[in-house]
Design a protein around this motif. Structure first.
Motif, PDB file in Angstrom:
ATOM      1  N   LEU A   8     -35.510 -12.249 -42.210  1.00 21.67           N
ATOM      2  CA  LEU A   8     -36.234 -11.277 -41.387  1.00 21.67           C
ATOM      3  C   LEU A   8     -37.502 -11.861 -40.773  1.00 21.67           C
ATOM      4  O   LEU A   8     -37.926 -11.446 -39.690  1.00 21.67           O
ATOM      5  CB  LEU A   8     -36.566 -10.030 -42.214  1.00 21.67           C
ATOM      6  CG  LEU A   8     -35.379  -9.107 -42.520  1.00 21.67           C
ATOM      7  CD1 LEU A   8     -35.816  -7.986 -43.441  1.00 21.67           C
ATOM      8  CD2 LEU A   8     -34.788  -8.530 -41.224  1.00 21.67           C
ATOM      9  N   LYS A   9     -38.117 -12.829 -41.455  1.00 21.75           N
ATOM     10  CA  LYS A   9     -39.317 -13.466 -40.892  1.00 21.75           C
ATOM     11  C   LYS A   9     -39.001 -14.191 -39.591  1.00 21.75           C
ATOM     12  O   LYS A   9     -39.896 -14.507 -38.811  1.00 21.75           O
ATOM     13  CB  LYS A   9     -39.926 -14.445 -41.908  1.00 21.75           C
ATOM     14  CG  LYS A   9     -40.638 -13.785 -43.073  1.00 21.75           C
ATOM     15  CD  LYS A   9     -41.540 -14.760 -43.810  1.00 21.75           C
ATOM     16  CE  LYS A   9     -40.776 -15.823 -44.572  1.00 21.75           C
ATOM     17  NZ  LYS A   9     -40.072 -15.287 -45.748  1.00 21.75           N
ATOM     18  N   ALA A  10     -37.718 -14.489 -39.352  1.00 25.54           N
ATOM     19  CA  ALA A  10     -37.329 -15.233 -38.151  1.00 25.54           C
ATOM     20  C   ALA A  10     -37.125 -14.321 -36.939  1.00 25.54           C
ATOM     21  O   ALA A  10     -36.986 -14.825 -35.819  1.00 25.54           O
ATOM     22  CB  ALA A  10     -36.044 -16.013 -38.423  1.00 25.54           C
ATOM     23  N   VAL A  11     -37.110 -12.999 -37.130  1.00 24.91           N
ATOM     24  CA  VAL A  11     -36.832 -12.090 -36.013  1.00 24.91           C
ATOM     25  C   VAL A  11     -37.887 -12.230 -34.915  1.00 24.91           C
ATOM     26  O   VAL A  11     -37.563 -12.428 -33.733  1.00 24.91           O
ATOM     27  CB  VAL A  11     -36.754 -10.624 -36.495  1.00 24.91           C
ATOM     28  CG1 VAL A  11     -36.680  -9.669 -35.301  1.00 24.91           C
ATOM     29  CG2 VAL A  11     -35.537 -10.434 -37.399  1.00 24.91           C
ATOM     30  N   LEU A 118     -41.288 -22.002 -40.918  1.00 22.47           N
ATOM     31  CA  LEU A 118     -40.397 -22.347 -42.032  1.00 22.47           C
ATOM     32  C   LEU A 118     -39.111 -21.536 -41.969  1.00 22.47           C
ATOM     33  O   LEU A 118     -38.020 -22.049 -42.243  1.00 22.47           O
ATOM     34  CB  LEU A 118     -41.126 -22.094 -43.358  1.00 22.47           C
ATOM     35  CG  LEU A 118     -40.355 -22.421 -44.648  1.00 22.47           C
ATOM     36  CD1 LEU A 118     -39.984 -23.912 -44.689  1.00 22.47           C
ATOM     37  CD2 LEU A 118     -41.193 -22.057 -45.872  1.00 22.47           C
ATOM     38  N   SER A 119     -39.217 -20.269 -41.552  1.00 19.22           N
ATOM     39  CA  SER A 119     -38.036 -19.396 -41.523  1.00 19.22           C
ATOM     40  C   SER A 119     -37.025 -19.794 -40.454  1.00 19.22           C
ATOM     41  O   SER A 119     -35.856 -19.445 -40.550  1.00 19.22           O
ATOM     42  CB  SER A 119     -38.460 -17.930 -41.313  1.00 19.22           C
ATOM     43  OG  SER A 119     -38.842 -17.692 -39.969  1.00 19.22           O
ATOM     44  N   ILE A 120     -37.470 -20.514 -39.414  1.00 14.26           N
ATOM     45  CA  ILE A 120     -36.543 -20.903 -38.338  1.00 14.26           C
ATOM     46  C   ILE A 120     -36.175 -22.381 -38.382  1.00 14.26           C
ATOM     47  O   ILE A 120     -35.453 -22.867 -37.503  1.00 14.26           O
ATOM     48  CB  ILE A 120     -37.130 -20.579 -36.945  1.00 14.26           C
ATOM     49  CG1 ILE A 120     -38.416 -21.380 -36.691  1.00 14.26           C
ATOM     50  CG2 ILE A 120     -37.359 -19.086 -36.775  1.00 14.26           C
ATOM     51  CD1 ILE A 120     -38.849 -21.393 -35.236  1.00 14.26           C
ATOM     52  N   MET A 121     -36.649 -23.096 -39.391  1.00 17.14           N
ATOM     53  CA  MET A 121     -36.392 -24.541 -39.451  1.00 17.14           C
ATOM     54  C   MET A 121     -34.897 -24.827 -39.518  1.00 17.14           C
ATOM     55  O   MET A 121     -34.179 -24.254 -40.340  1.00 17.14           O
ATOM     56  CB  MET A 121     -37.090 -25.164 -40.660  1.00 17.14           C
ATOM     57  CG  MET A 121     -38.533 -25.558 -40.398  1.00 17.14           C
ATOM     58  SD  MET A 121     -38.716 -26.806 -39.103  1.00 17.14           S
ATOM     59  CE  MET A 121     -37.863 -28.184 -39.842  1.00 17.14           C
ATOM     60  N   ASP A 122     -34.456 -25.724 -38.658  1.00 22.35           N
ATOM     61  CA  ASP A 122     -33.071 -26.189 -38.629  1.00 22.35           C
ATOM     62  C   ASP A 122     -33.003 -27.461 -39.463  1.00 22.35           C
ATOM     63  O   ASP A 122     -33.455 -28.527 -39.024  1.00 22.35           O
ATOM     64  CB  ASP A 122     -32.664 -26.454 -37.170  1.00 22.35           C
ATOM     65  CG  ASP A 122     -31.215 -26.889 -37.027  1.00 22.35           C
ATOM     66  OD1 ASP A 122     -30.645 -27.435 -37.993  1.00 22.35           O
ATOM     67  OD2 ASP A 122     -30.660 -26.709 -35.920  1.00 22.35           O
ATOM     68  N   VAL A 123     -32.465 -27.363 -40.672  1.00 17.13           N
ATOM     69  CA  VAL A 123     -32.463 -28.494 -41.598  1.00 17.13           C
ATOM     70  C   VAL A 123     -31.601 -29.639 -41.071  1.00 17.13           C
ATOM     71  O   VAL A 123     -31.939 -30.823 -41.243  1.00 17.13           O
ATOM     72  CB  VAL A 123     -31.989 -28.053 -43.008  1.00 17.13           C
ATOM     73  CG1 VAL A 123     -31.947 -29.242 -43.957  1.00 17.13           C
ATOM     74  CG2 VAL A 123     -32.916 -26.974 -43.559  1.00 17.13           C
ATOM     75  N   ASP A 124     -30.496 -29.320 -40.401  1.00 17.31           N
ATOM     76  CA  ASP A 124     -29.656 -30.370 -39.818  1.00 17.31           C
ATOM     77  C   ASP A 124     -30.426 -31.144 -38.753  1.00 17.31           C
ATOM     78  O   ASP A 124     -30.354 -32.379 -38.692  1.00 17.31           O
ATOM     79  CB  ASP A 124     -28.387 -29.767 -39.213  1.00 17.31           C
ATOM     80  CG  ASP A 124     -27.423 -29.248 -40.266  1.00 17.31           C
ATOM     81  OD1 ASP A 124     -27.511 -29.717 -41.428  1.00 17.31           O
ATOM     82  OD2 ASP A 124     -26.599 -28.378 -39.953  1.00 17.31           O
ATOM     83  N   ALA A 125     -31.154 -30.431 -37.895  1.00 14.10           N
ATOM     84  CA  ALA A 125     -31.961 -31.086 -36.863  1.00 14.10           C
ATOM     85  C   ALA A 125     -33.062 -31.925 -37.506  1.00 14.10           C
ATOM     86  O   ALA A 125     -33.360 -33.047 -37.062  1.00 14.10           O
ATOM     87  CB  ALA A 125     -32.565 -30.046 -35.927  1.00 14.10           C
ATOM     88  N   PHE A 126     -33.655 -31.394 -38.565  1.00 17.41           N
ATOM     89  CA  PHE A 126     -34.695 -32.118 -39.313  1.00 17.41           C
ATOM     90  C   PHE A 126     -34.148 -33.445 -39.842  1.00 17.41           C
ATOM     91  O   PHE A 126     -34.772 -34.505 -39.681  1.00 17.41           O
ATOM     92  CB  PHE A 126     -35.185 -31.232 -40.462  1.00 17.41           C
ATOM     93  CG  PHE A 126     -36.152 -31.895 -41.396  1.00 17.41           C
ATOM     94  CD1 PHE A 126     -37.513 -31.861 -41.139  1.00 17.41           C
ATOM     95  CD2 PHE A 126     -35.703 -32.544 -42.542  1.00 17.41           C
ATOM     96  CE1 PHE A 126     -38.409 -32.471 -42.012  1.00 17.41           C
ATOM     97  CE2 PHE A 126     -36.586 -33.151 -43.412  1.00 17.41           C
ATOM     98  CZ  PHE A 126     -37.951 -33.118 -43.143  1.00 17.41           C
ATOM     99  N   ASP A 127     -32.967 -33.405 -40.463  1.00 15.29           N
ATOM    100  CA  ASP A 127     -32.365 -34.630 -41.012  1.00 15.29           C
ATOM    101  C   ASP A 127     -32.013 -35.626 -39.914  1.00 15.29           C
ATOM    102  O   ASP A 127     -32.199 -36.839 -40.076  1.00 15.29           O
ATOM    103  CB  ASP A 127     -31.112 -34.285 -41.827  1.00 15.29           C
ATOM    104  CG  ASP A 127     -31.441 -33.714 -43.193  1.00 15.29           C
ATOM    105  OD1 ASP A 127     -32.526 -34.032 -43.728  1.00 15.29           O
ATOM    106  OD2 ASP A 127     -30.626 -32.953 -43.740  1.00 15.29           O
ATOM    107  N   ARG A 128     -31.503 -35.111 -38.773  1.00 12.08           N
ATOM    108  CA  ARG A 128     -31.161 -36.010 -37.663  1.00 12.08           C
ATOM    109  C   ARG A 128     -32.420 -36.685 -37.116  1.00 12.08           C
ATOM    110  O   ARG A 128     -32.404 -37.867 -36.784  1.00 12.08           O
ATOM    111  CB  ARG A 128     -30.448 -35.235 -36.551  1.00 12.08           C
ATOM    112  CG  ARG A 128     -29.051 -34.778 -36.915  1.00 12.08           C
ATOM    113  CD  ARG A 128     -28.209 -34.460 -35.672  1.00 12.08           C
ATOM    114  NE  ARG A 128     -28.813 -33.460 -34.809  1.00 12.08           N
ATOM    115  CZ  ARG A 128     -28.697 -32.150 -34.980  1.00 12.08           C
ATOM    116  NH1 ARG A 128     -27.991 -31.674 -36.012  1.00 12.08           N
ATOM    117  NH2 ARG A 128     -29.256 -31.302 -34.140  1.00 12.08           N
ATOM    118  N   ALA A 129     -33.504 -35.922 -37.031  1.00 11.44           N
ATOM    119  CA  ALA A 129     -34.767 -36.488 -36.541  1.00 11.44           C
ATOM    120  C   ALA A 129     -35.252 -37.598 -37.464  1.00 11.44           C
ATOM    121  O   ALA A 129     -35.674 -38.667 -37.001  1.00 11.44           O
ATOM    122  CB  ALA A 129     -35.823 -35.387 -36.423  1.00 11.44           C
TER     123      ALA A 129
END
Length: 291
Positions: A8-11, A118-129
């Protein structure tokens, strides 16, 4: 946007990130909704349309443009978001605020930016970066104004562990740099708005030459993001006095601190060894050495 499966924090952040896609009239409708203190599960489509001075069909169209199935899903998600403690943290600064109120508002706005980023962080994008930064032969960072300062801070951290990066804050130098990058290299564009032409053009040229690209921005559908292989997105609510990028800067620095740790983790032994070297190199410049 499926609000059932979303934090919900991402809304709020998801809506803010899509605001640049709206026309001024459409944006005004969204602002009308968020300005309504009485907005709740009973607020009708007709009421919003009347308050905003548009048709009900336009309100539905806007909610779909924001990624919702329709007005009802939009209303329910926004109502739940508005009830969160983090949503209440942001308060507008006023010229009449006391020093205590200024401190409270500035700190809470930054805390909100951190929580919502933090609520919208894309972990896959983070790892690719992290993989791209670690594996690149040459790393060139592009940014102007405040974004250039973020780039410098990140480059400084990486240098401590032996990861070299060059920073460019001049439009001509950016293009010269980008023209020399190739398939083993990386270009990272820093722009809060994602609309800074100098950074967009440099990232575009770097990508055209075969380099991989990363965008650090507040809007994941911005022109800059469209030229990036990986997008790391912050989110922050603005105010007339501070603007958006004051709190967004805090969020971006935290994202990049986490990326720094992830890059160091990819070869921790080398990072530790280089950190010892760089710390020893500047040890003589510390006053406490002589105390």
């Amino acid at each position: 946007m499926n609000s059932d499966n979303m934090d919900l924090k991402a809304v709020g952040p998801r809506i803010r990130m899509r605001m640049p896609l709206l026309t001024p009239l459409e944006a005004r409708v969204v602002e009308t909704v968020f300005a309504l203190r009485s907005f709740n599960e009973e607020t009708s489509l007709k009421e919003i349309a009347t308050d905003a001075g548009v048709s009900e069909a336009m309100v539905v169209k806007i909610t779909k443009k924001l990624g919702f199935a329709g007005y009802r899903e939009f209303r329910n998600a926004v109502v739940q978001y508005n009830q969160l403690p983090t949503a209440e943290m942001h308060q507008e600064l006023s010229v009449d605020d006391t020093s205590q109120e200024i401190i409270q508002k500035v700190f809470r706005t930054s805390i909100q930016a951190l929580e919502e980023t933090l609520s919208i962080m894309d972990v896959d994008a983070f790892d690719r970066a992290a993989d791209l930064i670690h594996g690149a032969t040459q790393r060139d960072f592009y940014g102007v104004g405040g974004s250039a300062q973020i780039a410098r801070d990140v480059a400084h951290k990486f240098l401590r562990i032996g990861i070299r990066a060059s920073i460019f804050d001049d439009s001509h130098m950016m293009l010269m740099s980008a023209s020399l990058l190739g398939k083993d290299d990386l270009a990272v564009g820093f722009s809060h708005s994602g609309n800074t032409m100098a950074v967009i053009e440099a990232l575009q040229l770097a990508r055209r030459n075969g380099a991989r690209t990363i965008a650090i921005t507040n809007y994941n559908e911005s022109p800059l993001a469209q030229h990036a292989d990986v997008v790391l997105c912050s989110t922050a609510q603005g105010s007339p006095l501070m603007g958006e990028n004051a709190a967004a800067r805090i969020a971006q620095l935290n994202i990049l601190d986490a990326v720094f740790m992830a890059v160091a983790q990819r070869d921790y032994r080398a990072a530790e060894k280089n950190l010892e070297k760089t710390m020893a190199a500047v040890a003589s410049k510390r006053k406490d050495k002589f105390l």
